[in-house]
Design a protein around this motif. Structure first.
Motif, mmCIF file in Angstrom:
data_model
loop_
_atom_site.group_PDB
_atom_site.id
_atom_site.type_symbol
_atom_site.label_atom_id
_atom_site.label_comp_id
_atom_site.label_asym_id
_atom_site.label_seq_id
_atom_site.Cartn_x
_atom_site.Cartn_y
_atom_site.Cartn_z
ATOM 1 N N ASP A 178 43.684 16.506 11.177
ATOM 2 C CA ASP A 178 45.064 16.075 10.968
ATOM 3 C C ASP A 178 45.972 16.758 11.991
ATOM 4 O OD1 ASP A 178 46.693 18.438 9.091
ATOM 5 O OD2 ASP A 178 44.518 18.545 9.324
ATOM 6 N N LYS A 179 47.142 16.198 12.212
ATOM 7 C CA LYS A 179 48.012 16.644 13.303
ATOM 8 C C LYS A 179 48.607 18.036 13.074
ATOM 9 C CE LYS A 179 50.639 13.102 12.794
ATOM 10 N NZ LYS A 179 51.685 12.052 12.850
ATOM 11 N N PHE A 180 48.705 18.495 11.816
ATOM 12 C CA PHE A 180 49.304 19.795 11.534
ATOM 13 C C PHE A 180 48.272 20.886 11.248
ATOM 14 C CE2 PHE A 180 53.141 17.279 9.843
ATOM 15 C CZ PHE A 180 53.682 17.210 11.117
ATOM 16 N N GLY A 181 46.978 20.531 11.289
ATOM 17 C CA GLY A 181 45.941 21.519 11.032
ATOM 18 C C GLY A 181 45.926 22.028 9.608
ATOM 19 N N PHE A 238 54.678 11.208 5.575
ATOM 20 C CA PHE A 238 53.271 10.849 5.720
ATOM 21 C C PHE A 238 52.867 11.029 7.183
ATOM 22 C CE2 PHE A 238 55.047 8.181 2.290
ATOM 23 C CZ PHE A 238 54.294 8.664 1.237
ATOM 24 N N PRO A 239 52.168 12.115 7.516
ATOM 25 C CA PRO A 239 51.851 12.399 8.925
ATOM 26 C C PRO A 239 50.903 11.393 9.552
ATOM 27 C CG PRO A 239 50.742 13.967 7.467
ATOM 28 C CD PRO A 239 51.680 13.186 6.618
ATOM 29 N N GLY A 240 50.017 10.785 8.762
ATOM 30 C CA GLY A 240 49.056 9.852 9.328
ATOM 31 C C GLY A 240 49.721 8.699 10.055
ATOM 32 N N GLU A 241 50.805 8.178 9.465
ATOM 33 C CA GLU A 241 51.533 7.056 10.053
ATOM 34 C C GLU A 241 52.933 7.450 10.504
ATOM 35 O OE1 GLU A 241 50.506 4.068 10.919
ATOM 36 O OE2 GLU A 241 48.489 4.662 10.300
ATOM 37 N N ILE A 272 57.680 22.861 7.161
ATOM 38 C CA ILE A 272 57.272 21.494 7.427
ATOM 39 C C ILE A 272 58.274 20.761 8.309
ATOM 40 C CG2 ILE A 272 58.294 20.666 5.260
ATOM 41 C CD1 ILE A 272 55.164 19.297 7.073
ATOM 42 N N ILE A 273 59.571 21.020 8.136
ATOM 43 C CA ILE A 273 60.571 20.336 8.946
ATOM 44 C C ILE A 273 60.426 20.720 10.414
ATOM 45 C CG2 ILE A 273 63.039 20.012 9.363
ATOM 46 C CD1 ILE A 273 61.980 18.624 6.887
ATOM 47 N N SER A 274 60.192 22.001 10.682
ATOM 48 C CA SER A 274 59.979 22.442 12.063
ATOM 49 C C SER A 274 58.738 21.798 12.653
ATOM 50 C CB SER A 274 59.849 23.971 12.113
ATOM 51 O OG SER A 274 61.041 24.604 11.703
ATOM 52 N N LEU A 275 57.683 21.668 11.851
ATOM 53 C CA LEU A 275 56.453 21.035 12.334
ATOM 54 C C LEU A 275 56.686 19.568 12.675
ATOM 55 C CD1 LEU A 275 53.850 22.535 9.824
ATOM 56 C CD2 LEU A 275 54.115 23.104 12.245
ATOM 57 N N SER A 278 58.701 19.354 15.873
ATOM 58 C CA SER A 278 57.874 19.649 17.043
ATOM 59 C C SER A 278 56.999 18.467 17.398
ATOM 60 C CB SER A 278 56.996 20.883 16.773
ATOM 61 O OG SER A 278 57.796 22.023 16.552
ATOM 62 N N TYR A 279 56.448 17.806 16.370
ATOM 63 C CA TYR A 279 55.590 16.651 16.618
ATOM 64 C C TYR A 279 56.388 15.491 17.188
ATOM 65 C CZ TYR A 279 52.773 12.534 15.731
ATOM 66 O OH TYR A 279 52.095 11.352 15.871
ATOM 67 N N ARG A 280 57.615 15.304 16.699
ATOM 68 C CA ARG A 280 58.423 14.162 17.108
ATOM 69 C C ARG A 280 59.148 14.385 18.428
ATOM 70 N NH1 ARG A 280 60.613 10.301 13.789
ATOM 71 N NH2 ARG A 280 59.335 9.820 11.985
ATOM 72 N N ASN A 281 59.160 15.581 18.955
ATOM 73 C CA ASN A 281 59.830 15.860 20.225
ATOM 74 C C ASN A 281 59.286 14.906 21.311
ATOM 75 O OD1 ASN A 281 61.525 17.537 21.942
ATOM 76 N ND2 ASN A 281 59.619 18.264 22.835
#
Length: 333
Positions: A178-181, A238-241, A272-275, A278-281
Motif C-alpha cells: 500500500d502507498k503509506f506502508g 480511501f488510498p487505493g483509489e 494521516i493528513i500529512s501523509l 505528501s502523496y498528493r503533492n
C-alpha cells in the motif's frame, strides 16, 4: 482436454453505468474456466473513455511493442480488436505464462481453504484492479485446486443479473504494497471473513485504519474526521483509489490484516493528513477551516490535540472539515 481444444472468449462487464463515472471491465475466459481481467475502461471526462491493459494481463502474456504498461486506447473498437486477436487462436489462457509464480504463496501463509470460518468456506477477496483497488468482496468457495479457487460473490451479480457472479481466482496471490506502508508485508488477497468481535468499533481515532461498506464491498481506508452536524457520519480517505467519502458509522468497521493465521491490528496514523498531502503533492494541500473566533494557527493546534483522542459521542469536534466535492484536479501552469 488438450490445449489446442481449449476455446477462448471475452466478456464486457459494466461496473459503473453512471454518466461521468462509467467503468467497464473486459475479461478473457477459456473453456477450462480460467478467467483474466485484461482491460479496464474508465470515463476520464464526460463521454470520453480511456482504456488500459491490466497488470495481471501483462504478467501472464508479457509486454510487447504493441501492448505494454504504456498502452492506452481512446475508443472501444480498438479494445475489441485487441480482444479478438487474443481469443482467436484458442488455447488455455495460462498455457505459456508464469502464472504459477504470480500465485506463489509466501512461506508463512496457509492455503486459504485452511482459514475458512468454521468450515463455512466463506472468504473475502481483495481487488487491486484500477477503479476498485482496496475493495474486499465477500465470497463463498465452491471448488478449489492447488493454485486456484472457484468462488461465488455474495453481493455481485453476473452481467445479466440472473445469478451471483462466479469465477476462478488465484488461491494465494500476495497483495501489492500500500502507498503509506501501513499494511503487513506479504499479506494475501484472500482471507476469511473477519470474526464478529472484530467487525465493528464505535471508538475510532483519527488516523485509524477502517473498512467502509460501499458498492458491494468493504473498502480499505483511514478515518480523517467527523461531521459535527451529523455525529454518525465519519469522513474516510480511501488510498487505493485516492478518494474521500462521508460514511455512516454503522457501515464502518476496524480494518485488520490476516497474517500467520491470525488477525493483526493496523497501526493508527495520527499524521494521516500529512501523509495524504505528501502523496498528493503538487496538488493543493488539505487545509482546516478555522473555527469561529479562532485563527488558523490555533485551529491547527486544536486539531492536533484532538487527533490523539477518540472520535466518540463526547468528543465530536470540528477536527478536519474536508469538503467532499472539492476540486482536487491538477491545475495547468
Amino acid at each position: 482436454m488438450s490445449n489446442n481444444q481449449v476455446q477462448r472468449g471475452w466478456e464486457e462487464r459494466v461496473i459503473c453505468p453512471e454518466k461521468g463515472r462509467r467503468e467497464v471491465h473486459y475479461i478473457l475466459r477459456d473453456s477450462t474456466a480460467n478467467s483474466l481481467l485484461a482491460v479496464v475502461g474508465i470515463e476520464r471526462s464526460y463521454n470520453h473513455m480511456f482504456y488500459t491493459v491490466t497488470e495481471d494481463y501483462l504478467r501472464v502474456f508479457g509486454s510487447t511493442a504493441a501492448v505494454n504498461a504504456r498502452t492506452a486506447w481512446k475508443a472501444r473498437k480498438y479494445v475489441v480488436e485487441f480482444l479478438i486477436s487474443i481469443t482467436s487462436g484458442g488455447g488455455s489462457l495460462f498455457a505459456n505464462s508464469n502464472q504459477q509464480q504470480i500465485e506463489a504463496t509466501t512461506p508463512h501463509q496457509q492455503h486459504p481453504m485452511a482459514i475458512t470460518d468454521g468450515g463455512a468456506e466463506h472468504i473475502e477477496v481483495l481487488c487491486q484492479d484500477s477503479g476498485m483497488r482496496g475493495c474486499w468482496f465477500r465470497c463463498k468457495v465452491l471448488n478449489s485446486s492447488q493454485r486456484r479457487l472457484k468462488v461465488q460473490y455474495c453481493d455481485v451479480n453476473d452481467c445479466d443479473g440472473s445469478a451471483k457472479l462466479e469465477e476462478w481466482i488465484p488461491a494465494a496471490r500476495v497483495a501489492a504494497p500500500d502507498k503509506f506502508g501501513a499494511r503487513c508485508g506479504g499479506r494475501l488477497t484472500v482471507r476469511p471473513w473477519p470474526n464478529s468481535e472484530y467487525s465493528s468499533d464505535n471508538n475510532f481515532r483519527v488516523g485509524a485504519a477502517v473498512d467502509s461498506w460501499w458498492s458491494d464491498g468493504w473498502w480499505e481506508g483511514f478515518l480523517i474526521g467527523c461531521d459535527m452536524d451529523a455525529p454518525n457520519n465519519l469522513q474516510v480517505y480511501f488510498p487505493g483509489e485516492d478518494r474521500f467519502a462521508t460514511v455512516d458509522r454503522k457501515h464502518v468497521r476496524a480494518s485488520r490484516d490476516w497474517v500467520d493465521s491470525r488477525w493483526v491490528d493496523i497501526e493508527t496514523k495520527p499524521n494521516i493528513i500529512s501523509l495524504i498531502n505528501s502523496y498528493r503533492n503538487p496538488m493543493p494541500k488539505i487545509t482546516l477551516n478555522p473555527l469561529p473566533g479562532t485563527s488558523a494557527l490555533s485551529n491547527f493546534t486544536a486539531a492536533r490535540e484532538y487527533s490523539s483522542k477518540s472520535v466518540d459521542g463526547s468528543n465530536l469536534k470540528e477536527l478536519l472539515l474536508i469538503k467532499e466535492k472539492e476540486d482536487w484536479t491538477v491545475k495547468g501552469s
